[in-house]
Design a protein around this motif. Structure first.
Motif, PDB file in Angstrom:
ATOM      1  N   SER A  89      48.465  41.190  61.047  1.00 52.00           N
ATOM      2  CA  SER A  89      49.446  42.286  61.064  1.00 52.00           C
ATOM      3  C   SER A  89      48.794  43.569  60.583  1.00 52.00           C
ATOM      4  CB  SER A  89      50.597  41.999  60.104  1.00 52.00           C
ATOM      5  OG  SER A  89      51.421  41.037  60.618  1.00 52.00           O
ATOM      6  N   ASP A 196      58.148  44.992  59.571  1.00 49.94           N
ATOM      7  CA  ASP A 196      57.039  44.094  59.216  1.00 49.94           C
ATOM      8  C   ASP A 196      57.673  42.838  58.600  1.00 49.94           C
ATOM      9  OD1 ASP A 196      54.619  43.076  58.487  1.00 49.94           O
ATOM     10  OD2 ASP A 196      54.049  44.696  57.126  1.00 49.94           O
ATOM     11  N   TYR A 199      57.359  37.151  56.078  1.00 48.37           N
ATOM     12  CA  TYR A 199      57.816  36.132  55.116  1.00 48.37           C
ATOM     13  C   TYR A 199      59.122  35.432  55.474  1.00 48.37           C
ATOM     14  CZ  TYR A 199      54.237  38.447  52.398  1.00 48.37           C
ATOM     15  OH  TYR A 199      53.029  38.958  51.992  1.00 48.37           O
ATOM     16  N   THR A 226      53.289  37.475  61.519  1.00 49.85           N
ATOM     17  CA  THR A 226      51.917  36.980  61.403  1.00 49.85           C
ATOM     18  C   THR A 226      51.850  35.466  61.213  1.00 49.85           C
ATOM     19  OG1 THR A 226      49.889  37.159  60.072  1.00 49.85           O
ATOM     20  CG2 THR A 226      51.959  37.467  58.894  1.00 49.85           C
ATOM     21  N   SER A 228      49.540  34.400  59.295  1.00 46.74           N
ATOM     22  CA  SER A 228      48.789  34.304  58.026  1.00 46.74           C
ATOM     23  C   SER A 228      49.527  33.504  56.965  1.00 46.74           C
ATOM     24  CB  SER A 228      48.506  35.697  57.467  1.00 46.74           C
ATOM     25  OG  SER A 228      47.528  36.327  58.239  1.00 46.74           O
TER      26      SER A 228
HETATM   27  C1  LIG Z   1      54.125  43.010  54.341  1.00 51.63           C
HETATM   28  C2  LIG Z   1      52.790  42.604  54.879  1.00 51.63           C
HETATM   29  N1  LIG Z   1      52.373  43.100  56.045  1.00 51.63           N
HETATM   30  C3  LIG Z   1      51.181  42.783  56.564  1.00 51.63           C
HETATM   31  C4  LIG Z   1      50.331  41.910  55.910  1.00 51.63           C
HETATM   32  C5  LIG Z   1      48.995  41.616  56.514  1.00 51.63           C
HETATM   33  O1  LIG Z   1      48.962  40.321  57.039  1.00 51.63           O
HETATM   34  P1  LIG Z   1      47.837  39.796  57.988  1.00 51.63           P
HETATM   35  O2  LIG Z   1      47.127  38.722  57.279  1.00 51.63           O
HETATM   36  O3  LIG Z   1      48.570  39.284  59.202  1.00 51.63           O
HETATM   37  O4  LIG Z   1      46.943  40.926  58.357  1.00 51.63           O
HETATM   38  C6  LIG Z   1      50.709  41.374  54.677  1.00 51.63           C
HETATM   39  C7  LIG Z   1      49.797  40.513  53.921  1.00 51.63           C
HETATM   40  O5  LIG Z   1      49.964  40.234  52.767  1.00 51.63           O
HETATM   41  C8  LIG Z   1      51.985  41.725  54.158  1.00 51.63           C
HETATM   42  O6  LIG Z   1      52.426  41.246  52.991  1.00 51.63           O
END
Ligand SMILES: Cc1ncc(COP(=O)(O)O)c(C=O)c1O
Length: 393
Positions: A89, A196, A199, A226, A228
């Protein structure tokens, strides 16, 4: 450009003796290593020649289709043509900055908000205006007032950046009524919303919440999420969902950034989703994180001095704590490191200098014992700070 405070902090926390509540890291024990072994072999055997090749900038169609099916379940109407698979992201945030922001432009962000987003937008020399959060996320009345004020000065903000579910860092959830109000305001003033949403699937105690994008009937929300936090950050895989025009522009920007997202991990993620493993895995992560959240909250009750505020997060990875008057969490950080415990201080998440008494604590990464011990150490540091202050007064 400024260096990222979180990255700098993560360097300190490499010390194995430090209990780190600082990074937004998933628990490494949650990684589905065994399940992935079979998937990796299957991808190599069945798609090796394509999976190890460059791919399209927009991303593997099968994965975009899988993302689309999942988005439909969340109430987002879209097609695979409006999905881009990005390298995390973080790349999506940077791409949004690249598409929308020229030096001197204004964007509206939560106060507090995700530091990586703030840094990405700042790198395009934007002015960021903070909109305060309350227990229901971004305060939309204040948002509207701010927009009016900016318009009076002939400033049309380029977008509103929100993290509506289990906000990073504040952990709060924006209720559906407020999400609709946000869309009303965006429609009224013809503004883009950047949503965004990393979570939402890490939900412990509340029913699913529809994304803001689900209420967007004018195509003005750029949604991103994401893999992630629900699979592996090492995969570097995320996705955006936006209208056709914005998708086209973001693809052009992404071409210059990396040509394409990691093809191999896109194939793996696609198979992992198709086999039904992702949903099972998400359930396992939630089962692992919920007790961690509980241990952290009750350890604070045990070891922190009276007067701190922490609303129990209903999901996600973070507890947001505000300490009694007179404590500066930025300067207290060095004391905490001496006690071998780390966090991220609140100011790092504010574009307006706020958050001086606050800190973000991650509960997903550490073991249950480390959480108890780390909060105990932090409690000692806070109590000591308060006593020193009393002595000075
Ligand atoms: C709110 C938010 N946006 C974006 C990201 C970035 O995530 P990614 O690992 O997909 O780059 C994070 C990562 O902690 C996040 O908490």
């Amino acid at each position: 450009m400024r260096k990222s405070e979180i990255r700098e902090l993560l360097k300190v926390t490499q010390d194995p003796e430090i209990i780190s509540f600082a990074g937004g890291l998933p628990n490494p024990k949650s990684f589905p290593i065994k399940d992935l072994e079979g998937v990796v072999i299957s991808v190599l055997e069945n798609h090796g020649r394509v999976a190890l090749q460059y791919g399209t900038t927009q991303g593997l169609r099968e994965l975009r289709e899988a993302v689309t099916e999942r988005a439909h379940k969340d109430g987002i109407e879209t097609t695979a043509d409006d999905v881009i698979i990005t390298s995390g992201s973080q790349q999506a945030l940077d791409t949004v900055g690249k598409v929308f922001l020229n030096p001197g432009d204004t964007a509206l962000v939560g106060s507090p908000s995700y530091l990586g987003g703030i840094n990405a937008f700042r790198s395009y020399e934007a002015n960021l205006t903070g909109i305060p959060l309350d227990k229901d996320g971004m305060n939309i009345d204040v948002l509207e007032e701010k927009i009016k004020e900016l318009l009076k000065n002939d400033i049309l903000p380029k977008f509103i950046y929100v993290i509506p579910t289990f906000q990073n860092p504040a952990g709060v959830v924006m209720p559906e009524s407020r999400r609709k109000k946000l869309i009303d305001v965006a429609n009224e003033y013809d503004l883009i919303v950047v949503e965004d949403d990393p979570y939402e699937k890490l939900r412990f105690d509340i029913p699913p919440v529809k994304p803001v994008k689900a209420f967007d009937d004018e195509g003005r929300v750029v949604y991103m999420s994401t893999f992630s936090k629900i699979l592996s950050p090492g995969f570097r895989l995320a996705w955006t969902i936006a209208n056709e025009e914005l998708t086209r522009k973001m693809i052009i920007c992404k071409q210059a950034l990396d040509l394409c997202t990691n093809t191999f991990t896109q194939f793996i993620a696609n198979e992992f989703i198709r086999s039904g493993s992702l949903d099972l895995h998400i359930m396992k992560i939630c089962e692992m994180y919920k007790p961690k959240r509980d241990i952290m909250i009750s350890a604070m009750e045990k070891y922190f001095p009276d007067g701190y505020i922490c609303n129990k997060p209903m999901g996600g990875m973070f507890a947001w704590v505000t300490l009694p008057e007179g404590i500066d969490t930025e300067t207290m950080f060095l004391d905490a490191i001496k006690e071998k415990v780390a966090y991220v201080h609140g100011k790092a998440f504010h574009v307006d200098g706020g958050g001086g008494r606050s800190m973000r604590l991650n509960f997903s990464y550490s073991s249950n014992d480390q959480i108890e011990e780390g909060i105990k150490r932090l409690g000692t540091v806070i109590k000591r700070k308060l006593e020193t202050r009393k002595a000075v007064l």
